[in-house]
Structure formats: C-alpha cells, structure tokens
Motif scaffolding. Structure first.
Motif: not given
Length: 359
Positions: A42-66
């Motif tokens: 899923e593509r999250l907007s900047r607003t969506d990403m601000t609602r993520l916890s620190e660990e969730e954002l880290e996992d999402y960014n790693d997933a995007r890198s893959v």
C-alpha cells in the motif's frame, strides 16, 4: 493506526523478504522458477505516515525499500530482440536427439541485463515444459527442463563438470574422476530431460589458454552428446576469441563454434535518435509506476530522462542501481519523490560515476 494494523508491515516483510535461493542448484533454480510475485504494498500519504508509531514507520520504510529494489522485468527493446533471436535458435531444439542443435551467445558489455535476459527466458521455458509434461519424466525422475551453471575464475574442464553435477545434486560430484564426471553429467541431463543449459559468466574462461581450449572442446563434445540447447552468457566474448576457440589468423576460420553459435548482442540505451529516446522514456515510465514514494507522480523519472541517461550511460544495471539508492535517499530525507537534485546526489557504480563525471 492501531498496533495490530501497523504490524502488517512487519508481516509483509516476513512474507516478502529478498529471495535467498541459489540458482546454481536445482532446489534454488526451482524456487526461482516457481516464486510467486510479491504482495502489492500500500502507498501511504505523508499524513498516513504521521499516524504510524516509530516501529511501524521503520517497518513500512523497510518494506518500501524491498519493494522499490525489486521492479518487474520490463519488456525493453533489447529484451524483445534477444527473445526473438533465442526463439529462432530454439526452433532447432525440436530436432530429433541424433541431430545437432544450435547455441545462443548473449554477448555484451557489463550492466546491460544479459543474465536477466537469460534467466527470465529460461524460467518461462521451464514453466511451459512443466505445464505441458508435468514434474516427473516417464521413468520417474524429476523433470528439469533447464540447468543453470555460473562459472568462476579459472574454471577447468573438471570444474565445469563438477558444477553441473552439483546443480543436479549428484552425490558423486566431488569424488568422481575426470573421465567419470563427463559421463555422469550426460546421464543427469538425459535422465532429467533437460533441454536448455544456461552457462553464465563464460568470460571467466581464457580461450587462448590450454585449459580454456579444453573447456571449449568439451562444450562442443557435450553439444554432440546432449540433446540440449546451450545458452551462453558473458562479457565481450567475441573479443575474448570464444567464437574462434582461441585460434588465430586463418585457423580461426575453421572454428566450429562460430558456425554452431548465434551471437545475440545487447546494446545500451541511446537518446541520440528518436526511437532510442522513446525506448529510454518508455523504460523510465514503466519503472516509475513501480516506485513507492508518498509524493511519486507521473513524470517523476521521465522528466529527468536526459539526466538519468547521463548518469547511467543508458546501462540498465547502472539505472537500477541509481534508482534503488535514489528511493532510499527519498525515504531517508523525507523528500518522498525523485528530483534532479536527488539524482545528482546519488553515488552509483564506479563505471557510471566515472563516465558521468567526464561527460
């Protein structure tokens, strides 16, 4: 976003982590052939990403890198042309076993997608044969339509036969004599009804050296004994005298390899002609659709076609390296798109970096 919902990024990473199969074994090749495509992310907007916890954002960014590092294979002009040549040569693969088949030689400079062309073609062929005939031969052996054999520096005749037996998982790969290895290799290919053998990194063989000439002669011998089509892949094989079998002068005219093998050259992209520029832009547009950044937009890559060409010289390997790193920087710096400044910032492979700095 709840923790339970956010955990899906970690779950996605577990299910879609980078593949670790070894194509040089039948288990690894089979895993590659039958690997399922990654689950869309899923593509999250900047607003969506601000609602993520620190660990969730880290996992999402790693997933995007893959995701960003593994774009689909694009049907480029070069790939289509190579497939056409291989298809023509493969037509001789329908001959009876007592008749000689041709061979294809994918020959080009580095970073132009030679191995990708060979492995994707071989994967498609493998899937087609299994679909038609099933996973077992009439005698009950595992059907392996394709064998993949990457060479290494200093490969000798015995070393090549050993690698081939290791692909099939034959227990005698490390203890058979030189003479036995060849016979066992022929037996494996015949029993598993292998029809295509991909030999990658053939440029490691010095065909002017005695060992290289032995390998060349052995390949011709295997072509006589095995009802298979060989698909050779290497860097500047014509310059390395592969087609001439290491022979010089008038003797090169008698080289059998030159008559049996069909050269398939892979060229870099050029933007000096209208068709070339269109092909380069089409490639960028296809890759652009795959990139997962919050502010990604149409034209994100195609608007910088000339800059990207200058930085990569039209080599698809250098381009994918650059885009992997540009996507990483876009995420790490919260730029969330690919800009001209970001493209200029990326440090890419040494050849592309050096040539870009002198152009």
């Amino acid at each position: 976003m709840s923790t339970a919902t956010g955990n899906r990024w970690a779950a996605w990473l577990r299910e879609n982590e980078p593949a670790r199969y070894n194509l040089a074994t039948k288990q690894g090749w089979d895993a590659f052939v039958h690997a399922a495509p990654r689950t869309p992310l899923e593509r999250l907007s900047r607003t969506d990403m601000t609602r993520l916890s620190e660990e969730e954002l880290e996992d999402y960014n790693d997933a995007r890198s893959v995701w960003n590092a593994n774009p689909p294979t694009v049907q480029t002009v070069q790939l289509s042309r190579a497939y056409s040549i291989i298809d023509q040569v493969m037509a001789s693969g329908r001959r009876d076993a007592d008749k000689l088949r041709g061979a294809v030689v994918i020959d080009a400079a580095p970073a132009l997608g030679k191995t990708t062309i060979a492995t994707r073609y071989a994967r498609d062929f493998h899937r087609k044969v299994i679909r038609r005939h099933g996973p077992r031969t009439p005698e009950g052996h595992q059907r392996l339509p394709v064998a993949y054999l990457p060479l290494s520096a200093g490969t000798t005749l015995k070393g090549m036969n050993t690698k081939l037996l290791r692909f099939y998982g034959h227990p005698a790969a490390t203890r058979a004599t030189r003479g036995e290895l060849g016979a066992l290799a022929v037996d494996c290919v015949t029993s598993c009804q292998t029809q295509v053998i991909v030999i990658d990194d053939l440029h490691f063989i010095d065909f002017k050296h005695r060992h290289g000439q032995e390998v060349s002669n052995h390949l011709k011998g295997l072509a006589n004994e095995m009802p298979v089509t060989f698909l050779y892949v290497g860097v500047r094989l014509r310059e390395k005298k592969f087609f001439d079998e290491g022979l010089l002068g008038e003797h090169a005219a008698y080289a059998q390899t030159s008559r049996r093998a069909t050269r398939c050259e892979v060229a870099p992209f050029t933007i000096t002609t209208t068709p070339g520029a269109r092909a380069w832009t089409a490639l960028l547009a296809a890759l652009e659709q795959h990139v997962l950044l919050a502010d990604a937009h149409p034209g994100m890559l195609t608007d910088h076609a000339q800059l990207l060409h200058r930085r990569t010289q039209g080599c698809i390997g250098s381009l994918t390296n650059l885009l992997d790193r540009a996507c990483y920087l876009a995420i790490a710096t919260s730029t969330e798109t690919i800009t001209a400044d970001l493209i200029e910032t990326v440090t890419t492979d040494n050849a592309a970096q050096t040539l870009a700095s002198t152009s």
